[in-house]
Motif scaffolding. Sequence first.
Motif: not given
Length: 643
Positions: A338-351
């Motif tokens: 309900s806060l952010n759409g469970l988007d942990w895997w979507s965002v760009p990150r190198r670590f």
Amino acid sequence: MTHAFGRALAAIAVVALAACSEPTRPRPAGPSGPAARTCLPAYWFWTPERLQDERWLADATDLAEHGPYKIVFATPRYPMPSAGGIDFLDTKRFAPRFARAAKVLARGGVTLGVDLRCYLGLGDSVAADERQSLVTAHRVEFDAAGRATVDGATADPSLFPDAAPRLGVSFVRVVDQPPVRGHIDGDRLVLRGGRTGPAIALLAHAYAHADLYSAAYSRAFRAALAAYAAVGVGAAALDEFAYLPVRPDRRVSTWHVSPGAARAFERRTGRDLVDAIGRMATGGPDARAERFAYARMQREQITAVERTFVETVAETMGADAFVGVHPTNHNRYDAELSLNGLDWWSVPRRFAQTDEDTPMPVRLGLALKAGGPVWFHMFYDKRPDRIFDEIVACARFGGRVHYHAYADATFGVPLESPGLLETLGTIHARLAPLDDAIDTVPELDTLVLIGWPWLVEQAAHAGRHAMRRTSAFLDALHDAGHRVAAVPTYEIVDGALTLTDGAAHYGGRTFRHVIAWRPAFSHAKTAAFLRDFRGTLDVIGAATDEAGRKIAFDDAHPPRRVTSDAILRRPGARTDDAVRYPGGLAVVVDRATLLHGGTATATIAHDGKRHTVSVSGAAVFRLTPGRAPEPVTTARRGRPQPR
């Protein structure tokens, strides 16, 4: 922030390659490029108290001289700026301080990072038409005269207290009723003109966050990052960016709306967003599809804003600046959706960056997605022994603890506690064999597919329980010795998880065993993936398509329909003290010698035998058929070699 176990905290590691070096003294600037193994970050709280008598400068000196850290993130803490607090978007106020802090830290080979923490608001840079509103749905009862009231309509207690004077509320509409008029009377909204009986009233609460779909964030990023890069800041963070307020009463559903969101939703679905919210609130015939569309739209837009941040860091701080963005606000599944759409895997990150008690399979799934040489885990606790336990747990599986925090007066053991920085430095020096030899995640035998549409649907009803149950299952899998990575089914839809010759491929790994956790309401691409997968497929819960129809599996490749308890009763992979890594490597981390030195014995199962090996802190062994486990060492930035 609140304390661990289901409470909100996220920490974001964003590191500059120039700051990467082995965590032993003396600390040179370190190599750049893929050879750099560990860029160990620390968190540093800035409060109004730290500004008094330049205490922040003494902090910087202590961190430079006594810590094992390569990156130190200054992060603003409560209270809000209007109450005399800290807001790093105020570059005129903080750039001079950061210039001095960066110079002090650099003497110890440490890079200063800055956490913009945009959930404090973007201040005067947000135009009137660039603000979001929070729409809440309230059950009301119209009397015989067609009147109803909504109590507490003019205050939204989920927002920070000093934002309350800026709050406003507007009456949007009553769902499935004739035109209804409304006016504010004290702390009540009075409605007139409805039919007798229960109804749903939609209220829009204005608040200080910028519209996700506006240019406000990109403007703020560019101005702040350019100003801080000019004074020697070499890393940046966007902590809890996707923190979108929700009311504490979880029985009240919430949606975020803005002119930009309305346009995006109409482009995606051809429908009006407020009308759709009414249907979602009442469970109309199209409610499920609109919930999926709305959740995916929010997740994708949050990802787009995060990507803009990453690109701006590279443009202002240089192409060598590493940026790892971890937007999650809640550390477990809990209310995350309900806060952010469970988007942990979507965002760009190198670590990969996780926090607190995030399940290990989630950490490993994110580490596969990021592909970095290590992953980082934020952790804090009032008990030092718990910190050390977490360091050992992470190190065995390729992670390092990003400890929270210097000047932490509330949540955990402050890093400046007597002897703690030195102890952590000793521990990380003893982890050097892993830094030298291990640059990937462990061997994994199973991929868990988390049913993202199912979680979206459950969020409309008992979402917190469903998410906690998901998290508990993943924890139990890992604790039982199963080596698994967990990813959401939207990774199939987004193209990150693919099939080749019937096998699943993700993050450079191949999986022939997949557990589908609650694959109900699967997207067409997910349903096709499950049908075409030719390995061992275990399905927990209903496997249906978007319309709720059962997926028609090939009779020659039927899934095994199992319960979570049946999965957990299967024998796990944990048979000794070692964790296997690709290339025939095994890692052993011994807690006692990691803290106190000396040597200890451990066991490694190999070639049908149990071998006793000697360990001092952490060790890497090569497993070769027909030979006993051999300790390995590395030439700096080279390949592992037998000792």
